[in-house]
Design a protein around this motif. Structure first.
Motif, PDB file in Angstrom:
ATOM      1  N   ARG A   1       1.570  12.684   0.097  1.00 43.17           N
ATOM      2  CA  ARG A   1       1.596  11.420   0.419  1.00 43.17           C
ATOM      3  C   ARG A   1      -0.429  10.935   1.318  1.00 43.17           C
ATOM      4  O   ARG A   1      -1.237  11.241   1.082  1.00 43.17           O
ATOM      5  CB  ARG A   1       2.274  10.061   0.933  1.00 43.17           C
ATOM      6  N   GLU A   2      -0.210  12.937   2.227  1.00 40.96           N
ATOM      7  CA  GLU A   2      -1.525  12.971   2.083  1.00 40.96           C
ATOM      8  C   GLU A   2      -2.340  13.347   1.694  1.00 40.96           C
ATOM      9  O   GLU A   2      -4.147  12.931   2.648  1.00 40.96           O
ATOM     10  CB  GLU A   2      -1.516  14.411   3.687  1.00 40.96           C
ATOM     11  N   ALA A   3      -2.137  14.225   0.063  1.00 41.54           N
ATOM     12  CA  ALA A   3      -3.387  13.666  -0.052  1.00 41.54           C
ATOM     13  C   ALA A   3      -4.291  12.547  -0.698  1.00 41.54           C
ATOM     14  O   ALA A   3      -5.396  12.470  -0.942  1.00 41.54           O
ATOM     15  CB  ALA A   3      -2.944  15.308  -1.342  1.00 41.54           C
ATOM     16  N   VAL A   4      -3.209  11.718  -0.964  1.00 45.37           N
ATOM     17  CA  VAL A   4      -4.302  10.183  -1.387  1.00 45.37           C
ATOM     18  C   VAL A   4      -4.252   9.394  -0.313  1.00 45.37           C
ATOM     19  O   VAL A   4      -5.477   9.565  -0.355  1.00 45.37           O
ATOM     20  CB  VAL A   4      -2.561   9.697  -1.417  1.00 45.37           C
ATOM     21  N   ILE A   5      -3.938   9.848   1.018  1.00 40.24           N
ATOM     22  CA  ILE A   5      -4.528   9.121   2.121  1.00 40.24           C
ATOM     23  C   ILE A   5      -6.252   9.578   2.618  1.00 40.24           C
ATOM     24  O   ILE A   5      -6.413   9.344   2.291  1.00 40.24           O
ATOM     25  CB  ILE A   5      -3.403   8.956   3.015  1.00 40.24           C
ATOM     26  N   THR A   6      -5.297  10.980   2.554  1.00 39.88           N
ATOM     27  CA  THR A   6      -6.814  11.955   2.725  1.00 39.88           C
ATOM     28  C   THR A   6      -8.396  11.609   1.452  1.00 39.88           C
ATOM     29  O   THR A   6      -8.980  11.081   2.209  1.00 39.88           O
ATOM     30  CB  THR A   6      -7.363  13.366   3.083  1.00 39.88           C
ATOM     31  N   TYR A   7      -7.880  11.478  -0.003  1.00 42.54           N
ATOM     32  CA  TYR A   7      -8.748  11.246  -1.248  1.00 42.54           C
ATOM     33  C   TYR A   7      -9.410   9.831  -0.579  1.00 42.54           C
ATOM     34  O   TYR A   7     -10.628   9.401  -0.401  1.00 42.54           O
ATOM     35  CB  TYR A   7      -8.036  10.839  -2.319  1.00 42.54           C
TER      36      TYR A   7
ATOM     37  N   SER B   1       3.375   9.567  -9.570  1.00 35.50           N
ATOM     38  CA  SER B   1       2.585   9.671 -11.254  1.00 35.50           C
ATOM     39  C   SER B   1       1.616  10.991 -11.722  1.00 35.50           C
ATOM     40  O   SER B   1       1.819  11.654 -12.363  1.00 35.50           O
ATOM     41  CB  SER B   1       1.398   8.849 -11.222  1.00 35.50           C
ATOM     42  N   GLY B   2       1.574  11.791 -10.430  1.00 37.81           N
ATOM     43  CA  GLY B   2       1.361  13.150 -10.383  1.00 37.81           C
ATOM     44  C   GLY B   2      -0.374  13.228 -10.125  1.00 37.81           C
ATOM     45  O   GLY B   2      -1.265  14.473 -10.090  1.00 37.81           O
ATOM     46  N   ARG B   3      -0.531  12.372  -9.936  1.00 36.72           N
ATOM     47  CA  ARG B   3      -2.423  11.831  -9.312  1.00 36.72           C
ATOM     48  C   ARG B   3      -2.566  13.083  -8.781  1.00 36.72           C
ATOM     49  O   ARG B   3      -3.508  13.193  -8.450  1.00 36.72           O
ATOM     50  CB  ARG B   3      -2.514  10.967  -9.457  1.00 36.72           C
ATOM     51  N   PHE B   4      -1.760  12.982  -7.255  1.00 29.81           N
ATOM     52  CA  PHE B   4      -1.980  13.767  -6.017  1.00 29.81           C
ATOM     53  C   PHE B   4      -0.559  14.112  -5.635  1.00 29.81           C
ATOM     54  O   PHE B   4       0.483  14.154  -6.164  1.00 29.81           O
ATOM     55  CB  PHE B   4      -2.264  12.545  -4.519  1.00 29.81           C
TER      56      PHE B   4
ATOM     57  N   LEU C   1       0.812  -1.160  -0.483  1.00 21.66           N
ATOM     58  CA  LEU C   1      -0.074  -0.106   0.322  1.00 21.66           C
ATOM     59  C   LEU C   1       0.752   0.902   0.323  1.00 21.66           C
ATOM     60  O   LEU C   1       0.650   2.177  -0.559  1.00 21.66           O
ATOM     61  CB  LEU C   1      -0.719   0.185   1.109  1.00 21.66           C
ATOM     62  N   ASN C   2       1.458   0.727   0.796  1.00 18.94           N
ATOM     63  CA  ASN C   2       2.831   2.139   0.860  1.00 18.94           C
ATOM     64  C   ASN C   2       3.585   2.621  -0.214  1.00 18.94           C
ATOM     65  O   ASN C   2       3.716   3.587  -0.770  1.00 18.94           O
ATOM     66  CB  ASN C   2       4.502   2.281   1.521  1.00 18.94           C
ATOM     67  N   THR C   3       3.804   1.260  -1.446  1.00 15.78           N
ATOM     68  CA  THR C   3       4.251   1.865  -3.035  1.00 15.78           C
ATOM     69  C   THR C   3       3.436   2.244  -3.546  1.00 15.78           C
ATOM     70  O   THR C   3       3.666   2.659  -3.975  1.00 15.78           O
ATOM     71  CB  THR C   3       4.938   0.570  -3.212  1.00 15.78           C
ATOM     72  N   ALA C   4       1.780   1.943  -4.035  1.00 20.40           N
ATOM     73  CA  ALA C   4       1.377   2.141  -4.564  1.00 20.40           C
ATOM     74  C   ALA C   4       0.430   3.794  -3.457  1.00 20.40           C
ATOM     75  O   ALA C   4       0.373   4.457  -4.525  1.00 20.40           O
ATOM     76  CB  ALA C   4      -0.091   2.093  -3.903  1.00 20.40           C
ATOM     77  N   ILE C   5       0.397   3.953  -2.476  1.00 18.07           N
ATOM     78  CA  ILE C   5       0.586   5.566  -2.333  1.00 18.07           C
ATOM     79  C   ILE C   5       1.669   6.212  -2.950  1.00 18.07           C
ATOM     80  O   ILE C   5       1.191   7.662  -3.545  1.00 18.07           O
ATOM     81  CB  ILE C   5       0.653   5.622  -0.941  1.00 18.07           C
ATOM     82  N   ASP C   6       3.252   5.643  -3.406  1.00 20.46           N
ATOM     83  CA  ASP C   6       3.844   6.824  -3.236  1.00 20.46           C
ATOM     84  C   ASP C   6       4.118   6.630  -4.992  1.00 20.46           C
ATOM     85  O   ASP C   6       4.311   8.211  -5.842  1.00 20.46           O
ATOM     86  CB  ASP C   6       5.527   5.802  -3.655  1.00 20.46           C
TER      87      ASP C   6
END
Length: 70
Positions: free
Chosen positions: A49-55, A43-46, A33-38
Motif C-alpha cells: 500500500r505504501e508503494a501505491v501511495i508513494t507512486y 494484482s501484483g502491480r505494487f 480509493l482504499n479499495t482501488a489501492i488494495d
C-alpha cells in the motif's frame, strides 16, 4: 502484545526512515480509493500500500515537467 524485540525493531526502522528524510503521516482515505489501492497490491502491480501511495504522490507532486492549469 508486542514483545520488546519487536518494539525495538520498529523504533530502529522509524529512526532510519526519519534520518533519510522521510516523514510518517496519517491520512483518511475514502472507501473507494482504499479499495482501488488494495486491488493494485493484490494484482501484483505494487508490492505494498505504501508503494501505491508513494507512486501516486510522486506522480502528482514530484514531476519535473508538470503542466498545471489553475
Amino acid at each position: 502484545m508486542p514483545d520488546a524485540k519487536q518494539i525495538e525493531r520498529v523504533q530502529r526502522f522509524r529512526k532510519s526512515r526519519r534520518e533519510r528524510g522521510d516523514k510518517e503521516v496519517n491520512v483518511w482515505i475514502p472507501g473507494p480509493l482504499n479499495t482501488a489501492i488494495d486491488q493494485a497490491v493484490e494484482s501484483g502491480r505494487f508490492r505494498s500500500r505504501e508503494a501505491v501511495i508513494t507512486y501516486a504522490l510522486e506522480a502528482m507532486f514530484a514531476q519535473k515537467d508538470r503542466n498545471v492549469v489553475t
